[in-house]
Design an enzyme around this catalytic site. Structure first.
Site, mmCIF file in Angstrom:
data_model
loop_
_atom_site.group_PDB
_atom_site.id
_atom_site.type_symbol
_atom_site.label_atom_id
_atom_site.label_comp_id
_atom_site.label_asym_id
_atom_site.label_seq_id
_atom_site.Cartn_x
_atom_site.Cartn_y
_atom_site.Cartn_z
ATOM 1 N N CYS A 111 0.842 -1.195 0.000
ATOM 2 C CA CYS A 111 0.000 0.000 0.000
ATOM 3 C C CYS A 111 0.882 1.252 0.000
ATOM 4 O O CYS A 111 2.002 1.243 0.477
ATOM 5 C CB CYS A 111 -0.934 0.105 1.194
ATOM 6 S SG CYS A 111 -2.023 -1.301 1.344
ATOM 7 N N ARG A 120 3.203 0.183 -5.268
ATOM 8 C CA ARG A 120 3.055 -0.480 -3.972
ATOM 9 C C ARG A 120 1.736 -1.234 -3.847
ATOM 10 O O ARG A 120 1.489 -1.912 -2.847
ATOM 11 C CB ARG A 120 3.131 0.554 -2.845
ATOM 12 C CG ARG A 120 4.389 1.384 -2.874
ATOM 13 C CD ARG A 120 4.385 2.376 -1.745
ATOM 14 N NE ARG A 120 4.464 1.718 -0.474
ATOM 15 C CZ ARG A 120 5.583 1.320 0.104
ATOM 16 N NH1 ARG A 120 6.738 1.538 -0.476
ATOM 17 N NH2 ARG A 120 5.564 0.713 1.257
ATOM 18 N N TRP A 172 -3.015 -2.417 -1.647
ATOM 19 C CA TRP A 172 -2.748 -3.817 -2.000
ATOM 20 C C TRP A 172 -3.447 -4.615 -0.907
ATOM 21 O O TRP A 172 -3.025 -4.599 0.247
ATOM 22 C CB TRP A 172 -1.251 -4.098 -2.010
ATOM 23 C CG TRP A 172 -0.895 -5.451 -2.532
ATOM 24 C CD1 TRP A 172 -0.762 -5.812 -3.849
ATOM 25 C CD2 TRP A 172 -0.625 -6.633 -1.756
ATOM 26 N NE1 TRP A 172 -0.424 -7.137 -3.929
ATOM 27 C CE2 TRP A 172 -0.338 -7.672 -2.670
ATOM 28 C CE3 TRP A 172 -0.607 -6.910 -0.398
ATOM 29 C CZ2 TRP A 172 -0.023 -8.958 -2.265
ATOM 30 C CZ3 TRP A 172 -0.306 -8.197 0.009
ATOM 31 C CH2 TRP A 172 -0.013 -9.205 -0.922
ATOM 32 N N ASN A 174 -0.621 1.855 5.997
ATOM 33 C CA ASN A 174 0.161 0.838 5.295
ATOM 34 C C ASN A 174 0.730 -0.114 6.345
ATOM 35 O O ASN A 174 1.274 0.336 7.329
ATOM 36 C CB ASN A 174 1.293 1.531 4.514
ATOM 37 C CG ASN A 174 2.366 0.584 4.025
ATOM 38 O OD1 ASN A 174 3.535 0.925 3.982
ATOM 39 N ND2 ASN A 174 1.986 -0.609 3.663
ATOM 40 N N GLY A 175 0.548 -1.419 6.120
ATOM 41 C CA GLY A 175 1.051 -2.395 7.086
ATOM 42 C C GLY A 175 -0.084 -3.271 7.583
ATOM 43 O O GLY A 175 -1.143 -3.338 6.956
ATOM 44 N N GLU A 203 15.933 -16.646 -12.572
ATOM 45 C CA GLU A 203 15.484 -15.264 -12.728
ATOM 46 C C GLU A 203 14.716 -15.073 -14.048
ATOM 47 O O GLU A 203 13.698 -14.372 -14.084
ATOM 48 C CB GLU A 203 16.712 -14.328 -12.661
ATOM 49 C CG GLU A 203 16.437 -12.868 -12.939
ATOM 50 C CD GLU A 203 15.469 -12.204 -11.951
ATOM 51 O OE1 GLU A 203 15.113 -12.826 -10.938
ATOM 52 O OE2 GLU A 203 15.053 -11.073 -12.222
ATOM 53 N N LYS A 216 10.939 -13.648 -14.066
ATOM 54 C CA LYS A 216 10.580 -12.438 -14.813
ATOM 55 C C LYS A 216 9.400 -12.713 -15.727
ATOM 56 O O LYS A 216 8.447 -11.951 -15.787
ATOM 57 C CB LYS A 216 11.810 -12.003 -15.621
ATOM 58 C CG LYS A 216 12.059 -10.589 -15.775
ATOM 59 C CD LYS A 216 12.619 -9.829 -14.597
ATOM 60 C CE LYS A 216 12.011 -10.076 -13.275
ATOM 61 N NZ LYS A 216 12.701 -9.641 -12.132
ATOM 62 N N GLU A 276 6.100 -13.259 -13.766
ATOM 63 C CA GLU A 276 5.588 -12.020 -13.167
ATOM 64 C C GLU A 276 4.818 -11.167 -14.153
ATOM 65 O O GLU A 276 3.731 -10.700 -13.849
ATOM 66 C CB GLU A 276 6.770 -11.152 -12.705
ATOM 67 C CG GLU A 276 7.265 -11.390 -11.344
ATOM 68 C CD GLU A 276 8.269 -10.322 -10.956
ATOM 69 O OE1 GLU A 276 9.347 -10.280 -11.571
ATOM 70 O OE2 GLU A 276 7.989 -9.546 -10.041
ATOM 71 N N HIS A 298 16.435 -35.471 -14.180
ATOM 72 C CA HIS A 298 15.958 -36.049 -12.924
ATOM 73 C C HIS A 298 14.486 -35.752 -12.689
ATOM 74 O O HIS A 298 14.001 -35.871 -11.570
ATOM 75 C CB HIS A 298 16.813 -35.532 -11.757
ATOM 76 C CG HIS A 298 18.245 -35.931 -11.866
ATOM 77 N ND1 HIS A 298 18.676 -37.220 -11.641
ATOM 78 C CD2 HIS A 298 19.341 -35.226 -12.248
ATOM 79 C CE1 HIS A 298 19.983 -37.278 -11.837
ATOM 80 N NE2 HIS A 298 20.409 -36.084 -12.220
ATOM 81 N N LYS A 318 5.332 -3.732 -5.663
ATOM 82 C CA LYS A 318 6.786 -3.589 -5.750
ATOM 83 C C LYS A 318 7.481 -3.950 -4.434
ATOM 84 O O LYS A 318 8.482 -4.644 -4.434
ATOM 85 C CB LYS A 318 7.115 -2.141 -6.147
ATOM 86 C CG LYS A 318 8.593 -1.857 -6.299
ATOM 87 C CD LYS A 318 9.141 -2.479 -7.551
ATOM 88 C CE LYS A 318 10.609 -2.182 -7.754
ATOM 89 N NZ LYS A 318 11.225 -3.179 -8.662
#
Ligand code: M6R
Length: 613
Positions: free
Chosen positions: A2, A27, A74, A100-101, A485, A489, A492, A508, A608
């Site tokens: 947020c 955010r 968020w 926020n939190g 990575e 990417k 996402e 395997h 983010k």
């Protein structure tokens, strides 16, 4: 998560708040809202979806007032809906809060407040703050209204637990905006006859670059021409503002369609800027003298997501150049594992934002063990940098796109600089060997400049493969984390299924998911493992995969014989090669997402900075 913003000044606050929210959208962007104090009453507008929706809704209402707060959400507690959007009010509608939190004890408080007659309108944890302040005001009867509000806020802070930052306005105190910081980010922007409160600097950077980074437990009282900071004991303190050198242009798209693309292209400069610091006395930056570096027995690396992948590369570096054993943990796991006690340990937390709750929690655990702590971080004044003993700043400029690109390559670069510094200090590297490695590092930014020219080739290929429903990435040694990575990417930003594996592992198990036409990306620079990667190409191709080889000059002909497409990345040293190899994978993710019409800079369900556990 947020984003919160507040404005108090002489001008209409609405534009400042909406613009600030757009900068904070990274955010969270499930819903957004503003509350403006207009003629002694609060006018609140909220909308589900992005800030653009809120902007439209606000235009209809056209509130005006020199004091206001805003929020982009968020969702944690309660679905994204108008009722759950911030700002939230008390029963009277005179107190309004953005937060926020997470308020961990909100259920108990909600029950207690309900029993006292408070009526809740949302499912959020935030709303308890507004009602608690309302309740506490009833018990603070003496003093001026501003003093009463402050006391009620202080009492509220003692009653709520968790990580939180919030801003509050009361209609009875029209010249005051209060901010509270406790383990969630909150910064103050100091302007001329106007002041700002925000989760992050870009929210007000276009108006002022004078910033106060609040400490844990602090309360800030903002008036149009005055900022007062109270420490956790309620005593006034006089912190010195920091001047931020990031300019607004760096934080904007600069002609690119998306921040992600701009930030991929920022990488040559980002590496240059990161290395400028490494040129200084790195030992000093580390907060370690040569004796301390010489005595190190082990290194723990802690990080999340992309930063974790940078940590995995860092392990190869430190073990190779400094000969020190390294463990790399996901921060969310480190906190819960048993850590055999060992003195002379350096714990390194890698984080772009410096606000990732898991990483901060993990480094605190390392501190409890008495380990020396180092942050590799991009954000000045962030919680992580204030928690660790020392920080190596990556200096890659603000990274706005949710998908991390330039921060990643800067983090690996920082790890390399760190590893060779430790190696020189503990005698694992001779001065001649160090100088050679260092010279290679200094050439990296130029090679990165060449590498970003690959966009067109990668873009062209994506036309052919973007509809595939799964993608595989394979690498070995320092390129194994790059395979991870590459897959992250792509997941996402394009929402496609993607997996990264160590190439040796494919037989395997994972090879069973290859079907006819499955795109498989092979990270295979011409190094000691090239032959092994050629075999992996054959194995995948024999199962029908569409193999894309990512190699270096000289490897092209052989790679061509076992693949369907070859990308040639400029050559650097074996250990620096992953920093360049990731670039075509960043372009790949970008272009697949673009062709699929995805929201590249703000992918669904993500934010983010993950500031909750
Ligand atoms: O700010 P941090 O580097 O601590 O963030 C860690 C992860 O949340 C982050 O890298 C995430 O995985 C990115 N969205 C990856 O692109």
């Amino acid at each position: 998560m947020c984003g919160i913003i507040g404005y108090i000044g002489k001008k209409n606050s609405v534009g400042y708040i909406i613009d600030g929210l757009k900068k904070l959208e990274y955010r969270g962007y499930d819903s957004a809202g503003v509350s403006i104090l207009q003629d002694g009453k609060l006018v609140t507008v909220r909308a589900v979806g992005k800030v653009a929706e809120l902007e439209k809704a606000t235009l209809q209402v056209s509130p005006r007032g020199t004091l206001g707060i805003g929020h982009t959400r968020w969702a944690t507690h309660g679905k994204p809906s108008e009722e759950n959007s911030h700002p939230h009010t008390d029963c009277s509608g005179e107190i309004v809060v953005v937060h926020n939190g997470i308020i961990e004890n909100y259920l108990v408080l909600r029950e207690q407040l309900t029993a006292l007659g408070h009526r809740f309108k949302s499912e959020t944890d935030t709303e308890v703050i507004a009602h608690l302040i309302e309740e506490n005001l009833k018990h603070v009867r003496s003093g001026k209204e501003e003093e009463r509000l402050l006391k009620a806020v202080q009492k509220t802070n003692k009653e709520i637990s968790g990580a939180f930052a919030y801003g509050v306005i009361w209609t009875h105190t029209p010249d005051l905006l209060i901010g509270v910081k406790n383990q969630s980010p909150l910064v103050v922007g100091i302007g001329k006859d106007e002041n700002f409160l925000a989760s992050d600097v870009p929210a007000f950077l276009q108006h002022t670059n004078k910033v106060l980074f609040l400490e844990e437990g602090e309360i800030v009282l903002l008036r149009a021409g005055q900022v007062t900071v109270l420490d956790k004991n309620g005593d006034e303190k006089k912190p010195k503002p920091t001047k931020i050198s990031w300019d607004q242009k760096t934080a904007q798209k600069g002609g690119y369609d998306h921040f992600m693309l701009k930030e991929i292209y920022d990488q040559p400069q980002a590496l240059e800027d990161t290395l400028r610091t490494a040129r200084a006395d790195f030992g000093k930056i580390l907060g370690l003298d040569t004796t301390a570096m010489r005595g190190l027995k082990q290194v723990h690396i802690i990080a999340c997501g992309t930063a974790y992948h940078a940590g995995l590369v860092g392990k190869y570096y430190i073990e190779q150049f400094a000969g020190i054993p390294v463990s790399v943990d996901l921060a969310s796991e480190y906190k819960y594992r048993t850590i055999p006690h060992q003195t002379k340990t350096l714990a390194i937390a890698i984080s772009q934002s410096g606000e990732t709750a898991d990483t901060i929690g993990a480094i605190k655990k390392a501190k409890e063990f008495g380990f020396r702590t180092l942050a590799i971080c991009n954000v000045l004044g962030s919680t992580l940098t204030r928690t660790c003993d020392s920080t190596f700043f990556t200096h890659c400029g603000p990274e706005i796109s949710v998908a991390s690109t330039k921060a990643f390559t800067s983090q690996i670069t920082a790890m390399y600089a760190l590893a060779i510094t430790l190696g020189l200090a503990n005698g694992n590297l001779s001065k001649t060997a160090f100088d050679k490695l260092y010279r290679e590092l200094l050439r990296l930014s130029k090679s990165m400049g060449e590498t970003v020219k690959m966009e067109y080739t990668v873009r062209h290929l994506t036309r052919k493969i973007y509809k595939a429903d799964r993608f595989i990435f394979l690498g070995r040694h320092v390129n194994f984390p790059i395979a991870l990575e590459g897959a992250l990417k792509l997941k996402e930003v394009s929402y496609r299924a993607a997996e990264g594996f160590a190439a040796g592992e494919i037989k395997h198990g994972p090879i069973s998911i290859i079907e006819k036409g499955t795109p498989v990306f092979m990270l295979m620079p011409q190094d000691g493992l090239f032959e092994k990667m050629l075999s992996a190409c054959q194995e995948c191709r024999a199962r029908g995969a569409f193999v894309v080889a990512i190699t270096t000059p000289g490897g092209e002909a052989q790679a061509k014989s076992v693949s369907d497409k070859v990308f040639v990345v400029p050559q650097t040293s074996e250990f620096l090669q992953p920093i360049l190899n990731v670039v075509p994978l960043q372009f790949l993710a970008y272009w697949i997402a673009k062709r699929l019409g995805c929201d590249i800079d703000q992918p669904r369900n993500l934010a983010k900075s993950v500031t909750v556990e």
